[in-house]
Design an enzyme around this catalytic site. Structure first.
Site, PDB file in Angstrom:
ATOM      1  N   GLU A 181       0.786  -1.231   0.092  1.00  0.00           N
ATOM      2  CA  GLU A 181      -0.165   0.047   0.001  1.00  0.00           C
ATOM      3  C   GLU A 181       0.873   1.219  -0.055  1.00  0.00           C
ATOM      4  O   GLU A 181       2.112   1.450   0.491  1.00  0.00           O
ATOM      5  CB  GLU A 181      -0.847   0.271   1.158  1.00  0.00           C
ATOM      6  N   THR A 212      -3.872   4.824  -1.311  1.00  0.00           N
ATOM      7  CA  THR A 212      -5.057   5.155  -0.192  1.00  0.00           C
ATOM      8  C   THR A 212      -5.721   6.658  -0.831  1.00  0.00           C
ATOM      9  O   THR A 212      -5.139   7.429  -1.866  1.00  0.00           O
ATOM     10  CB  THR A 212      -4.481   5.332   1.303  1.00  0.00           C
ATOM     11  N   TYR A 213      -6.796   6.943  -0.263  1.00  0.00           N
ATOM     12  CA  TYR A 213      -7.386   8.176  -0.487  1.00  0.00           C
ATOM     13  C   TYR A 213      -7.582   8.890   0.595  1.00  0.00           C
ATOM     14  O   TYR A 213      -8.359   8.933   1.852  1.00  0.00           O
ATOM     15  CB  TYR A 213      -8.695   7.696  -1.056  1.00  0.00           C
ATOM     16  N   ALA A 247      -5.792   9.045   3.235  1.00  0.00           N
ATOM     17  CA  ALA A 247      -5.311   8.576   4.516  1.00  0.00           C
ATOM     18  C   ALA A 247      -3.882   8.670   4.419  1.00  0.00           C
ATOM     19  O   ALA A 247      -3.171   8.778   3.555  1.00  0.00           O
ATOM     20  CB  ALA A 247      -5.689   7.026   4.698  1.00  0.00           C
ATOM     21  N   GLY A 304     -14.380   6.108   5.215  1.00  0.00           N
ATOM     22  CA  GLY A 304     -13.603   7.248   5.653  1.00  0.00           C
ATOM     23  C   GLY A 304     -14.054   7.234   7.050  1.00  0.00           C
ATOM     24  O   GLY A 304     -14.750   7.291   7.723  1.00  0.00           O
ATOM     25  N   TYR A 309     -12.446  -5.536  10.429  1.00  0.00           N
ATOM     26  CA  TYR A 309     -11.777  -5.167  11.496  1.00  0.00           C
ATOM     27  C   TYR A 309     -11.684  -6.263  12.544  1.00  0.00           C
ATOM     28  O   TYR A 309     -12.587  -6.477  13.174  1.00  0.00           O
ATOM     29  CB  TYR A 309     -12.535  -3.904  12.025  1.00  0.00           C
TER      30      TYR A 309
HETATM   31  P1  FAD Z   1     -18.046   1.242   7.430  1.00  0.00           P
HETATM   32  O1  FAD Z   1     -18.177  -0.198   6.709  1.00  0.00           O
HETATM   33  O2  FAD Z   1     -19.234   2.044   7.026  1.00  0.00           O
HETATM   34  O3  FAD Z   1     -18.311   0.894   8.765  1.00  0.00           O
HETATM   35  C1  FAD Z   1     -18.052   1.990   9.851  1.00  0.00           C
HETATM   36  C2  FAD Z   1     -18.723   1.727  11.052  1.00  0.00           C
HETATM   37  O4  FAD Z   1     -20.210   1.909  10.917  1.00  0.00           O
HETATM   38  C3  FAD Z   1     -18.433   0.593  11.615  1.00  0.00           C
HETATM   39  O5  FAD Z   1     -18.600   0.467  13.345  1.00  0.00           O
HETATM   40  C4  FAD Z   1     -19.603  -0.560  10.997  1.00  0.00           C
HETATM   41  O6  FAD Z   1     -19.746  -1.712  12.042  1.00  0.00           O
HETATM   42  C5  FAD Z   1     -21.059   0.399  11.008  1.00  0.00           C
HETATM   43  N1  FAD Z   1     -21.741   0.368   9.975  1.00  0.00           N
HETATM   44  C6  FAD Z   1     -21.502   0.036   8.621  1.00  0.00           C
HETATM   45  N2  FAD Z   1     -22.685  -0.144   7.985  1.00  0.00           N
HETATM   46  C7  FAD Z   1     -23.653   0.425   8.740  1.00  0.00           C
HETATM   47  C8  FAD Z   1     -25.166   0.692   8.463  1.00  0.00           C
HETATM   48  N3  FAD Z   1     -25.628   0.219   7.780  1.00  0.00           N
HETATM   49  N4  FAD Z   1     -25.647   0.805   9.680  1.00  0.00           N
HETATM   50  C9  FAD Z   1     -25.210   1.041  11.074  1.00  0.00           C
HETATM   51  N5  FAD Z   1     -23.978   1.089  11.236  1.00  0.00           N
HETATM   52  C10 FAD Z   1     -22.964   0.556  10.123  1.00  0.00           C
HETATM   53  N6  FAD Z   1      -9.474   5.782   5.468  1.00  0.00           N
HETATM   54  C11 FAD Z   1      -9.319   6.907   4.501  1.00  0.00           C
HETATM   55  O7  FAD Z   1      -9.524   7.938   4.685  1.00  0.00           O
HETATM   56  N7  FAD Z   1      -8.581   6.503   3.461  1.00  0.00           N
HETATM   57  C12 FAD Z   1      -8.324   5.496   3.021  1.00  0.00           C
HETATM   58  O8  FAD Z   1      -7.778   5.170   1.854  1.00  0.00           O
HETATM   59  C13 FAD Z   1      -8.546   4.320   4.126  1.00  0.00           C
HETATM   60  N8  FAD Z   1      -8.188   3.116   3.584  1.00  0.00           N
HETATM   61  C14 FAD Z   1      -8.311   1.989   4.430  1.00  0.00           C
HETATM   62  C15 FAD Z   1      -8.107   0.616   4.053  1.00  0.00           C
HETATM   63  C16 FAD Z   1      -8.294  -0.159   4.950  1.00  0.00           C
HETATM   64  C17 FAD Z   1      -7.967  -1.887   4.525  1.00  0.00           C
HETATM   65  C18 FAD Z   1      -8.833  -0.022   6.435  1.00  0.00           C
HETATM   66  C19 FAD Z   1      -8.933  -1.251   7.362  1.00  0.00           C
HETATM   67  C20 FAD Z   1      -9.123   1.222   6.559  1.00  0.00           C
HETATM   68  C21 FAD Z   1      -9.152   2.260   5.698  1.00  0.00           C
HETATM   69  N9  FAD Z   1      -9.406   3.559   5.993  1.00  0.00           N
HETATM   70  C22 FAD Z   1      -9.053   4.498   5.067  1.00  0.00           C
HETATM   71  C23 FAD Z   1      -9.910   3.861   7.418  1.00  0.00           C
HETATM   72  C24 FAD Z   1     -11.437   3.886   7.165  1.00  0.00           C
HETATM   73  O9  FAD Z   1     -12.019   4.951   6.415  1.00  0.00           O
HETATM   74  C25 FAD Z   1     -12.045   3.901   8.671  1.00  0.00           C
HETATM   75  O10 FAD Z   1     -11.673   2.617   9.367  1.00  0.00           O
HETATM   76  C26 FAD Z   1     -13.445   4.256   8.847  1.00  0.00           C
HETATM   77  O11 FAD Z   1     -13.559   4.786  10.380  1.00  0.00           O
HETATM   78  C27 FAD Z   1     -14.459   3.152   8.527  1.00  0.00           C
HETATM   79  O12 FAD Z   1     -14.326   2.966   7.213  1.00  0.00           O
HETATM   80  P2  FAD Z   1     -15.304   1.725   6.615  1.00  0.00           P
HETATM   81  O13 FAD Z   1     -15.390   1.606   5.213  1.00  0.00           O
HETATM   82  O14 FAD Z   1     -14.851   0.342   7.429  1.00  0.00           O
HETATM   83  O15 FAD Z   1     -16.980   2.153   7.264  1.00  0.00           O
END
Ligand code: FAD
Length: 292
Positions: A17, A48-49, A51, A108, A148
């Protein structure tokens, strides 16, 4: 090339990455670093975007450069939190135009400015909303999502976290990359639970080589990851000696990866943080295992 071709092959893959520059003036040096990593011929590279301290402006430029000039498949990250539909549509069109077919769909992080805001008017509240948008765009994207092993910090419990993870997969997410972890047992336990919940897509294990003592605190703050005693001892012993810490951190990450491979976790993604020397050493330690 769609990443699912690599991830579903059953063969060992190792990917890296990188993150875009923090400033315009840093673009050339970041591009050079990412190209050095691409020359190692990893299975794929993700960009990444916004991050890791980078902006989102150059995500596609870097992904396109790596793909077109080095023949390494790329995965462009995209976040949606607090974005308007227009902005997301523009970004999707730009990804299509760049010929990048793999997208990591993320919500994000909720920055301190966003934390207190009323979220009712947001077009996208969770990553699943972006996944649905990407599916509806008409482009044949291969979509990935985040997961996670130690539970997302906002989740009430693991059951709820896995329920929403399943929703992402059902919406069209074809693989999941994990948050960094330093104890492989956490991943094995998580895998058992998600498979039981009916999530069958490939899981890509995210490994962060810790190469300096300051990174430890940042990693814990960012991910809430558990630090095993074995790892803490290593930081205590070598944390004040940069060269020794780097060597020990790379050895620890290598050891973790070999244990994953040995336990049939075939896809490993290294959070290489624009550090070609670290990527090179890890690649050298594992080169004869890749593709097996
Ligand atoms: P979601 O899948 O939306 O989950 C976030 C929270 O909401 C979780 O607690 C989940 O259980 C809950 N949730 C999900 N769907 C629902 C629903 N329908 N109703 C209620 N609750 C719900 N950040 C950046 O800014 N740029 C990046 O490039 C970046 N790359 C990453 C790559 C990886 C592999 C990882 C693990 C993280 C990365 N992140 C990045 C960080 C990420 O944006 C954060 O961890 C963020 O807080 C959650 O993103 P998510 O896509 O997992 O969110």
């Amino acid at each position: 090339m769609k990443l699912t071709e690599i991830l579903n092959s059953g063969k060992i893959s190792l990917s890296f990455e990188v993150f875009p520059p923090k400033t315009d003036t840093a673009f050339e040096s970041v591009k050079l670093a990412t190209e050095e990593i691409a020359k190692l011929r990893p299975s794929f590279m993700s960009v990444t975007y916004g991050a890791g301290g980078g902006t989102s402006k150059y995500t596609l430029d870097i992904a396109k450069d790596i793909k077109e000039n080095y023949g390494v498949p790329t995965l462009a990250h995209l976040t949606c939190v607090s974005s308007t539909r227009e902005t997301v549509h523009e970004k999707i069109e730009a990804i299509k135009a760049a010929g990048v077919s793999n997208v990591m769909a993320l919500r994000g992080d909720l920055t301190p400015e966003l934390e207190g805001k009323d979220r009712c008017g947001w077009a996208y509240r969770h990553a699943v909303d972006l996944i649905r948008e990407l599916k509806e765009s008409g482009a044949d994207f291969c979509i990935g999502g985040a997961c996670y092993p130690e539970i997302h910090p906002e989740s009430a419990n693991q059951k709820e976290d896995i329920k929403y993870l399943k929703e992402k997969v059902d919406a069209g997410c074809e693989f999941l990359t994990t948050q960094m972890f330093f104890d492989n047992n956490l991943l094995y336990n998580f895998l058992y639970k998600i498979r039981e919940a009916g999530i069958t897509v490939p899981i890509v294990a995210g490994i962060m080589p810790i190469t300096n003592a300051n990174q430890v605190e940042r990693a814990i703050k960012l991910s809430g990851s558990f630090m095993p005693h074995r790892f803490k001892s290593l930081v205590d012993k070598f944390g004040s000696d940069p060269d020794a810490m780097k060597q020990a951190g790379i050895a620890y990450a290598t050891d973790q990866i070999i244990d994953l491979f040995a336990n049939n976790i075939t896809n490993v993604h290294v959070y290489s943080m624009n550090k070609p020397d670290v990527a090179e050493k890890i690649m050298a330690n594992l080169s004869d295992m890749i593709g097996k």
